[in-house]
Design an enzyme around this catalytic site. Structure first.
Site, PDB file in Angstrom:
ATOM      1  N   PRO A   1     -17.048  37.093  -8.427  1.00 15.21           N
ATOM      2  CA  PRO A   1     -17.356  38.525  -8.433  1.00 15.21           C
ATOM      3  C   PRO A   1     -16.195  39.392  -7.930  1.00 15.21           C
ATOM      4  CG  PRO A   1     -18.776  37.352  -6.872  1.00 15.21           C
ATOM      5  CD  PRO A   1     -17.975  36.321  -7.587  1.00 15.21           C
TER       6      PRO A   1
ATOM      7  N   GLU B   1     -21.802  29.610  -2.070  1.00 15.70           N
ATOM      8  CA  GLU B   1     -21.007  30.780  -1.654  1.00 15.70           C
ATOM      9  C   GLU B   1     -19.667  30.840  -2.376  1.00 15.70           C
ATOM     10  OE1 GLU B   1     -22.049  33.338   0.197  1.00 15.70           O
ATOM     11  OE2 GLU B   1     -23.958  32.276   0.160  1.00 15.70           O
TER      12      GLU B   1
ATOM     13  N   ARG C   1     -15.413  34.539 -30.597  1.00 19.38           N
ATOM     14  CA  ARG C   1     -15.647  35.274 -31.852  1.00 19.38           C
ATOM     15  C   ARG C   1     -14.412  36.032 -32.322  1.00 19.38           C
ATOM     16  NH1 ARG C   1     -17.691  40.110 -32.054  1.00 19.38           N
ATOM     17  NH2 ARG C   1     -19.294  39.637 -33.574  1.00 19.38           N
TER      18      ARG C   1
ATOM     19  N   ASP D   1     -16.678  46.131 -34.517  1.00 14.83           N
ATOM     20  CA  ASP D   1     -17.551  46.110 -33.350  1.00 14.83           C
ATOM     21  C   ASP D   1     -17.198  47.185 -32.348  1.00 14.83           C
ATOM     22  OD1 ASP D   1     -19.327  44.142 -33.932  1.00 14.83           O
ATOM     23  OD2 ASP D   1     -18.089  42.549 -33.090  1.00 14.83           O
TER      24      ASP D   1
HETATM   25  N1  SAH Z   1     -20.762  34.845  -1.882  1.00 15.80           N
HETATM   26  C1  SAH Z   1     -20.060  35.210  -3.054  1.00 15.80           C
HETATM   27  C2  SAH Z   1     -20.904  35.015  -4.290  1.00 15.80           C
HETATM   28  C3  SAH Z   1     -21.030  33.615  -4.726  1.00 15.80           C
HETATM   29  S1  SAH Z   1     -22.010  33.503  -6.151  1.00 15.80           S
HETATM   30  C4  SAH Z   1     -19.684  36.682  -2.980  1.00 15.80           C
HETATM   31  O1  SAH Z   1     -20.448  37.463  -2.445  1.00 15.80           O
HETATM   32  O2  SAH Z   1     -18.617  37.037  -3.498  1.00 15.80           O
HETATM   33  C5  SAH Z   1     -21.663  31.867  -6.675  1.00 15.80           C
HETATM   34  C6  SAH Z   1     -20.739  31.731  -7.844  1.00 15.80           C
HETATM   35  O3  SAH Z   1     -21.259  32.454  -8.949  1.00 15.80           O
HETATM   36  C7  SAH Z   1     -19.342  32.287  -7.638  1.00 15.80           C
HETATM   37  O4  SAH Z   1     -18.504  31.344  -7.035  1.00 15.80           O
HETATM   38  C8  SAH Z   1     -18.898  32.601  -9.063  1.00 15.80           C
HETATM   39  O5  SAH Z   1     -18.344  31.461  -9.705  1.00 15.80           O
HETATM   40  C9  SAH Z   1     -20.207  32.940  -9.749  1.00 15.80           C
HETATM   41  N2  SAH Z   1     -20.409  34.401  -9.901  1.00 15.80           N
HETATM   42  C10 SAH Z   1     -21.309  35.155  -9.230  1.00 15.80           C
HETATM   43  N3  SAH Z   1     -21.247  36.431  -9.638  1.00 15.80           N
HETATM   44  C11 SAH Z   1     -20.287  36.508 -10.586  1.00 15.80           C
HETATM   45  C12 SAH Z   1     -19.755  37.560 -11.378  1.00 15.80           C
HETATM   46  N4  SAH Z   1     -20.192  38.814 -11.275  1.00 15.80           N
HETATM   47  N5  SAH Z   1     -18.771  37.257 -12.253  1.00 15.80           N
HETATM   48  C13 SAH Z   1     -18.304  35.996 -12.366  1.00 15.80           C
HETATM   49  N6  SAH Z   1     -18.773  34.949 -11.645  1.00 15.80           N
HETATM   50  C14 SAH Z   1     -19.753  35.195 -10.766  1.00 15.80           C
END
Ligand code: SAH
Length: 250
Positions: free
Chosen positions: A88, A115, A153, A168
């Protein structure tokens, strides 16, 4: 183009790689999909990969050594990949990024869980960190599928009609125009007459106008972002519908 996913939930990718347009592209050899169970690189007989966070707090963290070993083993195979880590905190994925990834021959995609990964995975591998939006998912698998579907795609031949990709939303910085199909009348609402006129100049004009209108009302941020790339006919339509979005107005 080859995608290699590193995940603790390989099952997620089963229907994904066998279904629909992507499944066909895999059958035809246009796309290769490798799914790799991160637990195969665990160094204990319980195949455990996660451990408590240093400093305390809730949740578990995926240990760095097995991820480093797995990513390196995959990266050593040909063709040399770009390594993507889903997180994220990454750069937010968009169509321009999809186009950029589509230029590469191979992506190795690391899917986090819990996490996330021990920070040293990022420090040592220096992957391209990618987010699919400002929300928290339970894991990277669904995000990996989002990226893969958008990128694949764009690989020539994957979508049967290349015009359908070119038209698109987002490709030209405009949302798509509305589409209609039979029946002609749905609860008293008829298909716009121009679409049945057979006049292709008029149809294209109507579609462009509607694309501009949709973008101006739903996503004015796109107009601001893409202004420099719009052709003159698009700019004059924007001026007509939303003069305040014209950055050049006096
Ligand atoms: N504690 C972390 C979230 C971990 S979520 C934080 O707050 O930043 C667990 C996993 O989900 C992450 O390691 C990632 O690979 C994936 N993930 C969660 N949200 C995501 C998003 N918006 N985009 C891409 N991967 C995501």
């Amino acid at each position: 183009m080859q995608f290699d996913f590193l995940t603790i939930f390989p099952d997620f990718f089963e229907p994904f790689r066998t279904t629909g347009v992507l499944g066909k592209a895999v059958d035809r050899g246009l796309i290769g999909i490798g799914v790799h169970d991160l637990r195969d690189w665990a160094d204990n007989k319980w195949r455990q990969l996660d451990d408590d966070p240093y400093g305390g707090g809730p949740g578990m963290v995926i240990q760095a050594p097995p991820v480093l070993a797995a990513a390196r083993e995959l990266a050593s195979r040909e063709p040399a990949p770009r390594t993507v880590l889903l997180s994220p905190r990454g750069r937010v994925f968009d169509q321009a990024m999809a186009e950029d990834f589509a230029q590469s021959k191979r992506l190795v995609v690391l899917c986090g869980r819990y996490e996330g990964f021990d920070e040293r995975v990022s420090e040592i591998l220096e992957p391209e960190e990618v987010s699919i939006g400002d929300y928290i998912l339970g894991g990277g698998e669904v995000a990996a599928m989002v990226v893969t579907e958008a990128v694949s795609r764009l690989v020539p031949g994957v979508v049967g009609d290349p015009d359908s990709v070119a038209e698109d939303s987002f490709i030209a910085g405009l949302l798509d125009h509305p589409s209609y199909t039979r029946p002609l009348d749905v609860e008293g609402r008829e298909v716009p007459g121009v679409l049945r006129s057979g006049n292709h100049d008029k149809i294209n004009r109507w579609r462009l106008e509607r694309a501009v209108k949709e973008t101006v009302t739903r996503r004015p941020d796109l107009i601001i972002e893409h202004w420099d790339r719009y052709p003159t006919d698009v700019r004059s339509l924007i001026r007509r519908y939303a003069p305040e979005l014209d950055p050049e107005r006096a």
